[in-house]
Scaffold this active site. Structure first.
Site, short mmCIF file in Angstrom:
data_model
loop_
_atom_site.label_atom_id
_atom_site.label_comp_id
_atom_site.label_asym_id
_atom_site.label_seq_id
_atom_site.Cartn_x
_atom_site.Cartn_y
_atom_site.Cartn_z
N PRO A 55 0.79 -1.23 0.00
CA PRO A 55 0.00 0.00 0.00
C PRO A 55 0.82 1.28 0.00
O PRO A 55 1.86 1.36 0.65
CB PRO A 55 -0.81 -0.10 1.31
CG PRO A 55 -0.20 -1.19 2.09
CD PRO A 55 0.50 -2.09 1.14
N ASN A 56 0.31 2.25 -0.75
CA ASN A 56 0.83 3.63 -0.81
C ASN A 56 2.12 3.79 -1.60
O ASN A 56 2.53 4.91 -1.87
CB ASN A 56 1.02 4.22 0.61
CG ASN A 56 -0.28 4.26 1.37
OD1 ASN A 56 -1.31 4.64 0.82
ND2 ASN A 56 -0.27 3.81 2.61
N ARG B 279 4.48 12.46 -2.87
CA ARG B 279 4.35 12.99 -1.51
C ARG B 279 5.58 12.57 -0.70
O ARG B 279 6.24 11.60 -1.04
CB ARG B 279 3.12 12.38 -0.80
CG ARG B 279 1.78 12.75 -1.38
CD ARG B 279 1.18 13.97 -0.67
NE ARG B 279 -0.17 14.24 -1.13
CZ ARG B 279 -0.48 14.78 -2.31
NH1 ARG B 279 0.47 15.12 -3.16
NH2 ARG B 279 -1.74 15.01 -2.65
N TYR C 65 11.04 9.60 1.06
CA TYR C 65 11.09 8.57 0.02
C TYR C 65 11.68 9.04 -1.30
O TYR C 65 11.75 8.27 -2.26
CB TYR C 65 9.67 8.03 -0.22
CG TYR C 65 9.04 7.43 1.03
CD1 TYR C 65 9.57 6.27 1.59
CD2 TYR C 65 7.94 8.01 1.65
CE1 TYR C 65 9.02 5.72 2.73
CE2 TYR C 65 7.38 7.47 2.80
CZ TYR C 65 7.91 6.32 3.33
OH TYR C 65 7.37 5.77 4.45
N ASN D 160 8.51 -5.16 -1.12
CA ASN D 160 8.37 -4.05 -0.18
C ASN D 160 6.86 -3.94 0.08
O ASN D 160 6.13 -3.34 -0.71
CB ASN D 160 8.92 -2.74 -0.75
CG ASN D 160 8.79 -1.60 0.26
OD1 ASN D 160 8.14 -1.74 1.30
ND2 ASN D 160 9.39 -0.46 -0.06
N ALA E 45 3.51 -0.82 4.81
CA ALA E 45 3.09 -0.96 6.21
C ALA E 45 2.75 -2.41 6.58
O ALA E 45 2.88 -2.81 7.75
CB ALA E 45 1.90 -0.05 6.48
N GLU F 221 13.59 -8.64 1.17
CA GLU F 221 12.73 -7.51 1.53
C GLU F 221 13.53 -6.21 1.43
O GLU F 221 14.68 -6.15 1.87
CB GLU F 221 12.21 -7.70 2.96
CG GLU F 221 11.34 -6.54 3.44
CD GLU F 221 10.53 -6.93 4.66
OE1 GLU F 221 9.78 -7.93 4.60
OE2 GLU F 221 10.62 -6.22 5.68
N HIS G 299 13.33 -1.93 2.03
CA HIS G 299 12.67 -0.70 2.47
C HIS G 299 13.49 0.48 1.99
O HIS G 299 14.72 0.49 2.14
CB HIS G 299 12.53 -0.65 4.00
CG HIS G 299 11.61 -1.71 4.50
ND1 HIS G 299 10.24 -1.61 4.36
CD2 HIS G 299 11.86 -2.91 5.06
CE1 HIS G 299 9.68 -2.71 4.84
NE2 HIS G 299 10.63 -3.51 5.27
N ARG H 249 13.26 4.90 12.44
CA ARG H 249 11.99 5.64 12.37
C ARG H 249 11.15 5.35 13.61
O ARG H 249 11.68 4.95 14.64
CB ARG H 249 11.29 5.28 11.05
CG ARG H 249 12.12 5.74 9.83
CD ARG H 249 11.38 5.56 8.54
NE ARG H 249 10.17 6.41 8.52
CZ ARG H 249 9.22 6.31 7.58
NH1 ARG H 249 9.33 5.42 6.61
NH2 ARG H 249 8.16 7.09 7.62
#
Ligand code: CA2
Length: 143
Positions: free
Chosen positions: A10-11, A18, A23, A75, A78, A99, A101, A108
């Site tokens: 997601p996202n 954004r 990112y 990836n 969330a 994986e 990120h 974070r």
């Protein structure tokens, strides 16, 4: 030819639109281009999928496994921090997964510092931006 699937959660389709301070300014399309360029000399064929839906990602892992995919770069956004279903799907595929990120999840918020899904992966690369995906590709080609 080795087949590798790149899965995004997601996202991540909002990349470049954004939160550039976290990112960056490049988009998911730019990432696809970068990886296709990196895959060519390795003789690897790539397939890309992004979804905001956990079940759609689970279904895609099974379908790609049945179609003979040999490895995954994931990836899950969330869902990385929460999804036992995605961890189980990767584990049941029997294929190596790395994986990635984009941001450094260890530096974070507390809720991002652990990954549920990384336990089903041969490696996790975090905080290296898009080059982290190229590193993941090389790691899978060696596997
Ligand atoms: O650092 C990463 O790659 C993450 O997987 C990104 C996820 C986040 O939930 C993870 O904790 C770490 C979020 C992706 C959201 O991406 C956006 C990109 C641009 C604009 C808004 C969101």
């Amino acid at each position: 030819m080795k087949k590798i699937a790149i899965l995004h959660g997601p996202n991540l389709d909002r990349l470049g639109k954004r939160q550039p301070e976290i990112y960056g300014t490049a988009t998911l399309k730019d990432l696809e281009q970068l990886l296709r360029t990196a895959a060519k000399p390795l003789g690897v064929s790539l397939t890309f999928f992004q979804s905001a839906h956990e079940g759609a990602l689970v279904d895609r892992i099974h379908a790609l496994t049945d179609r003979g995919v040999e490895g995954f770069i994931v990836n899950f956004g969330a869902y990385s921090h929460t999804s036992i279903a995605l961890r189980d799907a990767l584990a049941s595929s029997g294929r190596p997964a790395v994986e990635v990120h984009i941001s450094n999840i260890k530096q974070r918020e507390k809720f991002r510092r652990t990954s549920m899904t990384a336990g089903a992966c041969v490696a996790m690369i975090s905080g290296e931006g898009f080059p982290g995906y190229v590193k993941a590709l090389h790691r899978l080609v060696q596997a």
